[in-house]
Design a protein around this motif. Structure first.
Motif, PDB file in Angstrom:
ATOM      1  N   ALA A  96       3.241   5.951   1.606  1.00  0.00           N
ATOM      2  CA  ALA A  96       4.070   5.133   0.847  1.00  0.00           C
ATOM      3  C   ALA A  96       5.790   5.149   0.952  1.00  0.00           C
ATOM      4  N   LYS A  97       6.313   4.195   0.819  1.00  0.00           N
ATOM      5  CA  LYS A  97       7.800   4.320   0.349  1.00  0.00           C
ATOM      6  C   LYS A  97       7.737   5.005  -0.289  1.00  0.00           C
ATOM      7  N   LYS A  98       7.060   4.076  -1.974  1.00  0.00           N
ATOM      8  CA  LYS A  98       7.020   4.895  -3.242  1.00  0.00           C
ATOM      9  C   LYS A  98       5.851   5.801  -3.326  1.00  0.00           C
ATOM     10  N   ALA A  99       6.242   6.028  -4.977  1.00  0.00           N
ATOM     11  CA  ALA A  99       4.139   6.642  -5.167  1.00  0.00           C
ATOM     12  C   ALA A  99       3.676   6.146  -5.217  1.00  0.00           C
ATOM     13  N   ALA A 100       2.204   6.416  -4.826  1.00  0.00           N
ATOM     14  CA  ALA A 100       0.997   5.722  -5.568  1.00  0.00           C
ATOM     15  C   ALA A 100       1.243   3.749  -5.064  1.00  0.00           C
ATOM     16  N   ALA A 101       1.630   3.603  -4.014  1.00  0.00           N
ATOM     17  CA  ALA A 101       2.210   1.843  -3.414  1.00  0.00           C
ATOM     18  C   ALA A 101       1.852   1.521  -2.706  1.00  0.00           C
ATOM     19  N   LEU A 102       1.001   2.148  -2.062  1.00  0.00           N
ATOM     20  CA  LEU A 102       0.109   1.526  -0.626  1.00  0.00           C
ATOM     21  C   LEU A 102      -0.419  -0.224  -1.314  1.00  0.00           C
ATOM     22  N   GLY A 103      -1.298   0.018  -2.818  1.00  0.00           N
ATOM     23  CA  GLY A 103      -2.128  -1.274  -2.952  1.00  0.00           C
ATOM     24  C   GLY A 103      -3.263  -1.691  -2.301  1.00  0.00           C
ATOM     25  N   GLY A 104      -3.484  -3.475  -1.597  1.00  0.00           N
ATOM     26  CA  GLY A 104      -4.086  -3.174  -1.264  1.00  0.00           C
ATOM     27  C   GLY A 104      -6.122  -2.937  -1.752  1.00  0.00           C
ATOM     28  N   VAL A 105      -7.062  -2.754  -0.605  1.00  0.00           N
ATOM     29  CA  VAL A 105      -8.252  -1.979  -1.394  1.00  0.00           C
ATOM     30  C   VAL A 105      -7.664  -0.821  -1.701  1.00  0.00           C
ATOM     31  N   THR A 106      -6.506   0.031  -1.896  1.00  0.00           N
ATOM     32  CA  THR A 106      -6.576   1.096  -2.039  1.00  0.00           C
ATOM     33  C   THR A 106      -6.032   0.737  -3.626  1.00  0.00           C
ATOM     34  N   ALA A 107      -6.590  -0.237  -3.994  1.00  0.00           N
ATOM     35  CA  ALA A 107      -5.966  -0.058  -6.027  1.00  0.00           C
ATOM     36  C   ALA A 107      -7.187  -1.322  -6.360  1.00  0.00           C
ATOM     37  N   SER A 108      -6.892  -1.350  -7.198  1.00  0.00           N
ATOM     38  CA  SER A 108      -7.196  -2.549  -8.693  1.00  0.00           C
ATOM     39  C   SER A 108      -6.403  -3.537  -7.427  1.00  0.00           C
ATOM     40  N   LEU A 109      -7.692  -4.408  -7.919  1.00  0.00           N
ATOM     41  CA  LEU A 109      -7.386  -6.429  -6.999  1.00  0.00           C
ATOM     42  C   LEU A 109      -7.828  -6.845  -8.490  1.00  0.00           C
ATOM     43  N   SER A 110      -6.909  -7.916  -7.827  1.00  0.00           N
ATOM     44  CA  SER A 110      -6.748  -9.361  -9.189  1.00  0.00           C
ATOM     45  C   SER A 110      -7.747  -9.473 -10.311  1.00  0.00           C
ATOM     46  N   ASP A 111      -8.873  -9.097  -9.868  1.00  0.00           N
ATOM     47  CA  ASP A 111     -10.747  -9.187 -10.762  1.00  0.00           C
ATOM     48  C   ASP A 111     -10.713  -7.703 -11.467  1.00  0.00           C
ATOM     49  N   GLU A 112      -9.738  -6.728 -11.306  1.00  0.00           N
ATOM     50  CA  GLU A 112     -10.475  -5.416 -11.307  1.00  0.00           C
ATOM     51  C   GLU A 112      -9.197  -5.044 -12.532  1.00  0.00           C
ATOM     52  N   ALA A 113      -9.547  -4.325 -13.169  1.00  0.00           N
ATOM     53  CA  ALA A 113      -9.333  -3.534 -14.597  1.00  0.00           C
ATOM     54  C   ALA A 113      -7.994  -2.813 -14.270  1.00  0.00           C
ATOM     55  N   GLY A 114      -6.720  -2.918 -14.668  1.00  0.00           N
ATOM     56  CA  GLY A 114      -5.676  -1.891 -14.239  1.00  0.00           C
ATOM     57  C   GLY A 114      -3.892  -2.704 -13.319  1.00  0.00           C
ATOM     58  N   PRO A 115      -3.305  -1.663 -12.714  1.00  0.00           N
ATOM     59  CA  PRO A 115      -2.491  -2.555 -12.192  1.00  0.00           C
ATOM     60  C   PRO A 115      -2.864  -2.110 -11.180  1.00  0.00           C
ATOM     61  N   ARG A 116      -2.087  -2.573 -10.286  1.00  0.00           N
ATOM     62  CA  ARG A 116      -1.974  -2.869  -9.182  1.00  0.00           C
ATOM     63  C   ARG A 116      -0.540  -1.309  -8.392  1.00  0.00           C
ATOM     64  N   VAL A 117      -0.212  -1.703  -9.331  1.00  0.00           N
ATOM     65  CA  VAL A 117       0.831   0.007  -9.098  1.00  0.00           C
ATOM     66  C   VAL A 117       1.201  -0.322 -10.687  1.00  0.00           C
ATOM     67  N   SER A 118       1.439   1.268 -11.264  1.00  0.00           N
ATOM     68  CA  SER A 118       1.230   1.573 -12.286  1.00  0.00           C
ATOM     69  C   SER A 118       3.440   1.602 -12.336  1.00  0.00           C
ATOM     70  N   VAL A 119       3.815   0.692 -12.832  1.00  0.00           N
ATOM     71  CA  VAL A 119       5.309   0.891 -13.364  1.00  0.00           C
ATOM     72  C   VAL A 119       5.991   0.592 -14.569  1.00  0.00           C
ATOM     73  N   SER A 120       7.251   1.703 -14.272  1.00  0.00           N
ATOM     74  CA  SER A 120       7.776   2.322 -16.048  1.00  0.00           C
ATOM     75  C   SER A 120       8.504   0.298 -16.544  1.00  0.00           C
ATOM     76  N   ALA A 121       9.290   0.415 -17.659  1.00  0.00           N
ATOM     77  CA  ALA A 121       9.986  -0.316 -18.045  1.00  0.00           C
ATOM     78  C   ALA A 121      11.336  -0.395 -17.096  1.00  0.00           C
ATOM     79  N   GLY A 122      11.715   0.576 -16.397  1.00  0.00           N
ATOM     80  CA  GLY A 122      13.002   0.799 -15.686  1.00  0.00           C
ATOM     81  C   GLY A 122      12.539   0.123 -14.240  1.00  0.00           C
ATOM     82  N   GLY A 123      11.363   0.342 -13.592  1.00  0.00           N
ATOM     83  CA  GLY A 123      11.512   0.414 -12.380  1.00  0.00           C
ATOM     84  C   GLY A 123      10.700  -1.362 -12.483  1.00  0.00           C
ATOM     85  N   ASN A 124       9.727  -2.246 -13.893  1.00  0.00           N
ATOM     86  CA  ASN A 124       9.859  -3.415 -13.499  1.00  0.00           C
ATOM     87  C   ASN A 124      11.614  -4.302 -13.948  1.00  0.00           C
ATOM     88  N   HIS A 125      12.365  -4.373 -14.352  1.00  0.00           N
ATOM     89  CA  HIS A 125      13.591  -4.018 -14.774  1.00  0.00           C
ATOM     90  C   HIS A 125      13.760  -4.567 -13.205  1.00  0.00           C
TER      91      HIS A 125
END
Length: 798
Positions: free
Chosen positions: A26-55
């Motif tokens: 991945a280009k960024k940590a823990a950011a592959l997404g898709g079936v490797t991470a939470s989907l829209s109907d599952e609890a939790g973010p697709r990628v954990s993003v900080s306030a700075g990252g979100n900005h």
């Protein structure tokens, strides 16, 4: 304390490659997404993003954070599972539900196509679990396995026969961080490890292991027998404590055998992020020794204040000389089988119950030894052999010293070395590079790897024979025992005897014997139906089609009588390891398509004994028994040129008598635990009676059958999770109907039908429908229990 959480339930499975396979980097940590991470109907973010990252994501994508993730990190923004996914539980062999194919290149491996399968599930962890180490452990995935967690690629495993783990302590989500998403890709298209049916997918257990920061290293906790005297056992103890905390820890380990404390170590300070090894010797009085006849298993408990580990342990010693095998100082003949890790209806997806059943079937025959063929023994097999009393050859897959294979071997030895059942490690089987200069270097590496970690067990190599008896002297120096396969077989000539003659001080063992063709309940060779006569087939191991007497390889590599005769004449071979205990998927020799399973088994794929099961039982057990063959239905038996029928009986009693419809055909003394008569066929009752001191001690009969009126379901095994039912055709007189192959319908109460099987070598049924065909009058139902006391199976004739 060490804790294991089973993750076998509630997986989603996808057969075949995904349209968009997940990336591994991945280009960024823990950011592959898709079936490797939470989907829209599952609890939790697709990628954990900080306030700075979100900005920052908003800045680079005109305020669209989702587009920013895609642009910056290459995150797969899938919000649902692509394609068709089904709900399954583990263990799971996805090849069992794939249709058979008529492809000569796939014939040996079970006539099933290779493919890719994906497994996905979620699980939650509490905030409290954050204080521990969290380990994701796989007992076995067939074959090339890739694993992802929470948008991160964890890693790869090459072999389908080893266990492997990932430390996910920092990578897991805890509490309100969201759910954990686990994805596993199993790929069988990269090349097989064996030439038999290997199965596919997550076919063994998956565990989540929790360990305290201050903990015992489970693999380094080691108790072993150093010496036995008349009333005492000298034991060696090794253990290691890991301090992964940020503070100095004062540790004083204790070791217990059942309720007896056998070792207490003084206080030792262990610095943060350091480990310390402990070792000592102890003596215990009046030990209970482990043998197949008395499988005394101790519970060895290694303990510190914050952790404890319990393992099976047996007190015993092993030795092998030119006089054979010695257990606890006494010469002990090995009555062994070789066995693959599959079973009718479920393929390689065996749980503890099915393994227990398999071991019990062979134990009843008199088996005291087992060769895990050709792969490391599963935890389930080790546990069963420990408890029921089976001496085990634990086999390394290949004679290769590539770093990953050496690592697999070392991990297996460290984890399994304390199991009471293990007596031997085999470094390989029938490798072409065995007994070569090249192979010598590799064998040295493998045997050193074993010996530096295991101080008790013996090392063998199951080597290919040649008629000239040629071996490489440098190669065999690496082994404690030279294992040879099929020394009794005519096609091998006098190879084994010549090796013994030229190397009289070399310990030798029969590591594979027999390979005798037979189809349960069949007394005629039938090429169309791919069936072999139990009396001895006229199909050959080396030539096509029906042959004539005297042709090489007739009936298989060697007949059972030849195997035991060779052992009697050459007791230095230590015993036998019969190929095989059960029929297995793949290797349908001597046939081709539509045959899909072997016919070497002493029992069929369901565990139902064939006739020669009782020949070995007569040799290897003491409880009076007798068995008679063939069937007594005219259409099912072979007549000689004079219109006569051969009747054969196996017994461990000296004198047996044959009756047909009450008329005696004479008493005979058994020779080689058998007696034979040639008689006229007369429908009715065929009976044999065994006498000891003129007293009847055993009898059995076979009957000419009437029309089938019903099918009964008898429970033949009840486990913790699985019950097994034998389905038998019954006629109007209440007798077993041997020759019918009718289809029946099953109804289950108190459980769920997992699958059925019948032992027919051309049975190409897939899936787990409610119907099954009988074969030679029998079939097997495998039922998953519900939370009720009683499981009932009703079999109805169509």
């Amino acid at each position: 304390m060490f804790k294991k959480i089973n993750l076998n339930k509630s997986w989603s499975f996808h057969y075949g490659e995904l349209e968009n396979p997940p990336r591994k980097t991945a280009k960024k940590a823990a950011a592959l997404g898709g079936v490797t991470a939470s989907l829209s109907d599952e609890a939790g973010p697709r990628v954990s993003v900080s306030a700075g990252g979100n900005h920052f994501l908003k800045l680079i994508a005109q305020g669209d954070t989702e587009q920013g993730l895609k642009n910056l990190a290459g995150t797969d923004l899938s919000d649902k599972l692509p394609g068709n996914w089904e709900k399954i539980n583990l263990p799971h062999d996805w090849k069992r539900n794939v249709s058979y194919i008529n492809d000569p290149e796939e014939l040996m491996s079970g006539s099933k196509p290779d493919n890719v399968g994906y497994y996905r599930r979620t699980f939650d962890l509490s905030d409290e679990q954050k204080q521990n180490q969290t380990i994701l452990h796989f007992e076995g995935v067939m074959r090339m396995a890739d694993v992802w967690l929470n948008g991160i690629y964890l890693g790869h495993n090459n072999s389908g026969y080893n266990h492997f783990s990932f430390d996910i302590s920092e990578l897991a989500h805890y509490g309100n961080e969201g759910t954990n998403v686990l994805l596993v890709r199993a790929d069988t298209t990269t090349g097989a490890e064996g030439w038999w049916y290997e199965g596919a997918g997550i076919y063994r257990d998956v565990w989540l292991e929790e360990r305290n920061l201050v903990s015992l290293d489970s693999d380094k906790a080691y108790l072993y027998t150093k010496e036995l005297t008349k009333n005492t056992a000298k034991l060696g103890i090794e253990l290691e404590v890991d301090n992964n905390s940020n503070q100095v820890q004062v540790i004083a380990p204790k070791v217990h055998l059942n309720d007896l404390t056998i070792a207490e170590f003084p206080d030792i300070e262990i610095k943060p992020c350091q480990s310390h090894k402990f070792a000592t010797d102890v003596e215990i009085s009046n030990p209970k020794l482990w043998t197949p006849e008395t499988p005394n298993c101790y519970h060895a408990k290694f303990e510190i204040k914050s952790d404890q580990i319990t393992k099976n342990f047996g007190i015993h010693t092993f030795k092998y000389t030119t006089a054979g095998f010695f257990l606890n100082g006494k010469n002990y003949q090995l009555h062994g089988i070789c066995e693959h890790q599959d079973f009718g209806g479920v393929g390689t997806a065996l749980n503890q119950d099915i393994v227990d059943y398999k071991v019990k079937v062979m134990k009843k025959m008199g088996v005291n030894a087992w060769r895990s063929t050709h792969h490391f023994a599963s935890e389930e097999l080790l546990n069963a052999c420990d408890r029921f009393g089976i001496i085990l050859i634990d086999e390394n897959r290949l004679l290769e010293s590539s770093p990953w294979r050496v690592d697999d071997l070392e991990q297996t030895v460290l984890r399994d070395r304390m199991h009471p059942s293990i007596a031997f490690w085999s470094i390989s089987n029938e490798e072409l590079i065995g007994n070569t200069t090249f192979g010598t270097r590799i064998a040295k590496k493998l045997t050193r790897t074993i010996r530096k970690n295991d101080y008790e067990h013996l090392i063998i190599g199951a080597e290919l024979l040649n008629p000239e008896g040629i071996v490489d002297s440098d190669y065999i120096k690496n082994l404690d025992i030279l294992g040879v396969n099929y020394p009794e077989a005519g096609v091998m000539g006098a190879g084994a005897k010549l090796i013994h003659q030229n190397n009289p001080e070399l310990p030798m063992m029969s590591t594979e014997n027999a390979s005798y063709f037979s189809t349960r309940g069949i007394y005629k060779d039938n090429e169309e139906l791919r069936q072999c006569n139990n009396f001895g087939s006229y199909f050959s191991m080396v030539l096509p089609g029906l042959r004539k007497p005297g042709d090489p390889g007739l009936g298989g590599t060697a007949h059972p009588e030849e195997v035991l005769s060779y052992l009697k004449e050459n007791p230095y071979m230590g015993g036998v390891f019969l190929w095989t205990g059960f029929d297995y998927y793949g290797e349908p020799s001597p046939f081709n398509w539509p045959a899909i399973s072997s016919q070497f088994g002493i029992a069929d794929l369901c565990g139902f004994p064939k006739d020669y099961y009782y020949y070995y039982q007569a040799h290897w057990t003491k409880e009076p028994m007798v068995h008679v063959m063939p069937s007594w239905n005219k259409s099912e038996i072979t007549f000689d040129q004079n219109g006569k029928v051969l009747v054969k009986a196996f017994s461990n009693v000296k004198e047996i008598e044959l009756f047909i419809n009450g008329q005696s055909f004479g008493k005979k003394e058994t020779q080689d635990c058998q007696a034979s008569w040639t008689v006229d066929f007369e429908p009715g009752e065929l009976k044999v009676v065994a006498y000891q001191n003129d007293k009847v001690v055993a009898e059995t009969k076979r009957l000419t059958n009437k029309t089938t009126t019903k099918v009964v379901a008898d429970e033949i095994f009840s486990g913790k999770e699985i019950d097994l039912f034998e389905l038998k055709a019954i006629d109007e007189n209440g007798n077993f109907v041997e020759g019918v192959n009718d289809q029946i319908r099953l109804e289950v109460d108190g459980g769920k039908l997992v699958n059925s099987a019948n032992g027919n070598p051309i049975n190409q049924t897939v899936g787990n429908s409610q119907t099954v065909k009988l074969f030679s009058g029998k079939a097997l139902a495998i039922v998953q229990k519900n939370d009720v006391d009683t499981v009932k199976v009703e079999a109805k004739m169509n």
